[in-house]
Design a protein around this motif. Structure first.
Motif, mmCIF file in Angstrom:
data_model
loop_
_atom_site.group_PDB
_atom_site.id
_atom_site.type_symbol
_atom_site.label_atom_id
_atom_site.label_comp_id
_atom_site.label_asym_id
_atom_site.label_seq_id
_atom_site.Cartn_x
_atom_site.Cartn_y
_atom_site.Cartn_z
ATOM 1 N N MET A 151 42.738 1.832 -47.151
ATOM 2 C CA MET A 151 43.863 1.668 -46.230
ATOM 3 C C MET A 151 44.092 0.194 -45.936
ATOM 4 S SD MET A 151 46.465 2.727 -44.702
ATOM 5 C CE MET A 151 46.385 4.463 -44.965
ATOM 6 N N GLY A 152 43.035 -0.586 -45.813
ATOM 7 C CA GLY A 152 43.192 -2.028 -45.632
ATOM 8 C C GLY A 152 43.922 -2.649 -46.818
ATOM 9 N N ASP A 153 43.560 -2.214 -48.020
ATOM 10 C CA ASP A 153 44.246 -2.695 -49.227
ATOM 11 C C ASP A 153 45.708 -2.244 -49.238
ATOM 12 O OD1 ASP A 153 41.852 -3.822 -50.018
ATOM 13 O OD2 ASP A 153 41.379 -2.232 -51.457
ATOM 14 N N TRP A 154 45.947 -1.008 -48.798
ATOM 15 C CA TRP A 154 47.313 -0.495 -48.747
ATOM 16 C C TRP A 154 48.151 -1.307 -47.763
ATOM 17 C CZ3 TRP A 154 50.650 1.394 -45.102
ATOM 18 C CH2 TRP A 154 51.810 2.006 -45.586
ATOM 19 N N VAL A 155 47.590 -1.612 -46.604
ATOM 20 C CA VAL A 155 48.338 -2.390 -45.605
ATOM 21 C C VAL A 155 48.689 -3.768 -46.174
ATOM 22 C CG1 VAL A 155 48.171 -3.550 -43.355
ATOM 23 C CG2 VAL A 155 47.488 -1.161 -43.575
ATOM 24 N N GLY A 156 47.744 -4.387 -46.880
ATOM 25 C CA GLY A 156 48.037 -5.678 -47.506
ATOM 26 C C GLY A 156 49.173 -5.578 -48.506
ATOM 27 N N MET A 157 49.134 -4.556 -49.362
ATOM 28 C CA MET A 157 50.200 -4.329 -50.330
ATOM 29 C C MET A 157 51.517 -4.039 -49.615
ATOM 30 S SD MET A 157 52.141 -1.611 -51.928
ATOM 31 C CE MET A 157 51.348 -0.342 -51.008
ATOM 32 N N HIS A 158 51.434 -3.284 -48.542
ATOM 33 C CA HIS A 158 52.616 -2.885 -47.775
ATOM 34 C C HIS A 158 53.291 -4.113 -47.141
ATOM 35 C CE1 HIS A 158 55.117 -0.054 -45.607
ATOM 36 N NE2 HIS A 158 54.745 -0.555 -44.448
ATOM 37 N N VAL A 159 52.497 -5.050 -46.668
ATOM 38 C CA VAL A 159 53.056 -6.273 -46.079
ATOM 39 C C VAL A 159 53.779 -7.084 -47.156
ATOM 40 C CG1 VAL A 159 52.449 -8.495 -45.029
ATOM 41 C CG2 VAL A 159 51.466 -6.385 -44.125
ATOM 42 N N VAL A 160 53.152 -7.220 -48.316
ATOM 43 C CA VAL A 160 53.796 -7.942 -49.417
ATOM 44 C C VAL A 160 55.094 -7.248 -49.809
ATOM 45 C CG1 VAL A 160 53.576 -8.583 -51.854
ATOM 46 C CG2 VAL A 160 51.661 -8.967 -50.295
ATOM 47 N N ARG A 161 55.047 -5.929 -49.963
ATOM 48 C CA ARG A 161 56.253 -5.169 -50.310
ATOM 49 C C ARG A 161 57.316 -5.350 -49.240
ATOM 50 N NH1 ARG A 161 55.378 1.020 -51.158
ATOM 51 N NH2 ARG A 161 54.731 0.848 -49.000
ATOM 52 N N GLY A 162 56.896 -5.336 -47.991
ATOM 53 C CA GLY A 162 57.846 -5.504 -46.894
ATOM 54 C C GLY A 162 58.551 -6.849 -46.944
ATOM 55 N N LEU A 163 57.798 -7.902 -47.254
ATOM 56 C CA LEU A 163 58.378 -9.238 -47.303
ATOM 57 C C LEU A 163 59.225 -9.463 -48.559
ATOM 58 C CD1 LEU A 163 55.338 -11.291 -45.986
ATOM 59 C CD2 LEU A 163 57.452 -10.732 -44.753
ATOM 60 N N VAL A 164 58.812 -8.852 -49.674
ATOM 61 C CA VAL A 164 59.487 -9.072 -50.955
ATOM 62 C C VAL A 164 60.686 -8.137 -51.137
ATOM 63 C CG1 VAL A 164 59.190 -8.872 -53.460
ATOM 64 C CG2 VAL A 164 57.442 -9.985 -52.085
ATOM 65 N N ALA A 165 60.563 -6.885 -50.731
ATOM 66 C CA ALA A 165 61.602 -5.898 -51.011
ATOM 67 C C ALA A 165 62.298 -5.364 -49.756
ATOM 68 C CB ALA A 165 61.013 -4.728 -51.804
ATOM 69 N N ASN A 166 61.542 -4.972 -48.750
ATOM 70 C CA ASN A 166 62.143 -4.296 -47.597
ATOM 71 C C ASN A 166 62.957 -5.241 -46.721
ATOM 72 O OD1 ASN A 166 60.602 -2.241 -48.627
ATOM 73 N ND2 ASN A 166 59.285 -2.023 -46.873
ATOM 74 N N LEU A 167 62.383 -6.374 -46.347
ATOM 75 C CA LEU A 167 63.075 -7.289 -45.443
ATOM 76 C C LEU A 167 64.347 -7.861 -46.046
ATOM 77 C CD1 LEU A 167 63.007 -8.606 -42.667
ATOM 78 C CD2 LEU A 167 61.637 -10.450 -43.644
ATOM 79 N N PRO A 168 64.312 -8.354 -47.285
ATOM 80 C CA PRO A 168 65.570 -8.855 -47.856
ATOM 81 C C PRO A 168 66.610 -7.768 -48.104
ATOM 82 C CG PRO A 168 63.689 -9.646 -49.131
ATOM 83 C CD PRO A 168 63.190 -8.627 -48.170
ATOM 84 N N GLY A 169 66.143 -6.509 -48.301
ATOM 85 C CA GLY A 169 67.065 -5.421 -48.583
ATOM 86 C C GLY A 169 67.863 -5.047 -47.370
#
Length: 167
Positions: free
Chosen positions: A149-167
């Motif tokens: 889950m810690g690894d997932w949260v890290g991936m999720h933050v990266v995804r959020g900054l790269v894909a979710n926030l700009p979208g």
């Protein structure tokens, strides 16, 4: 198309994007503590985390696919609209995109960033698979559900900054 329907269509990508971004932020806030629980609480966190993710995973996945598909779909329809009607041929769609100017660029960028969210799916699903794996509940730190889950949260933050926030 009625004016109110056109207004709703034009606003739909923004509304669904806001919803998916809110969901992403909430997931990060709710799951971060499970990724690094206090040492004495780790065994309980592993059990609770596994049960929690198993119980809501299907609903979360359905909501995620719905919101992102809605964002992508309404952006594409907005790109294809011209003078209140659908431009169905490729030349009509290009002309429609040209007449919408800056709005077309925003719709296209939004659709592309939302599609990018799904590029993270293989890693996401692999980590969630470890989180719900019963054999990992009693595993050593570093190989257990909480570590995944810690690894997932890290991936999720990266995804959020790269894909979710700009979208």
């Amino acid at each position: 198309m009625a004016l109110s329907g056109l207004i709703l269509l034009r606003a739909s990508p923004l509304l669904s994007s806001t919803s998916s971004l809110t969901m992403a932020i909430c997931e990060e806030m709710y799951f971060r503590p499970f990724g690094s629980p206090q040492t004495g609480l780790r065994p309980q966190a592993n059990r609770l985390l596994r049960a929690h993710v198993k119980s809501f995973g299907l609903y979360s996945s359905a909501l995620t696919v719905t919101l992102y598909s809605l964002s992508i779909g309404t952006a594409v329809v907005n790109l294809a609209l011209r003078d209140g009607g659908l431009a169905l041929s490729s030349s009509d769609a290009l002309a429609a995109a040209g007449t919408q100017g800056a709005a077309a660029a925003w719709y296209l960028a939004g659709a592309a960033f939302h599609a990018m969210h799904f590029a993270f799916a293989p890693r996401d699903l692999a980590l969630i698979g470890v989180v719900v794996d019963e054999t990992k509940v009693d595993a050593d730190k570093g190989k257990d559900n909480s570590t995944a889950m810690g690894d997932w949260v890290g991936m999720h933050v990266v995804r959020g900054l790269v894909a979710n926030l700009p979208g």
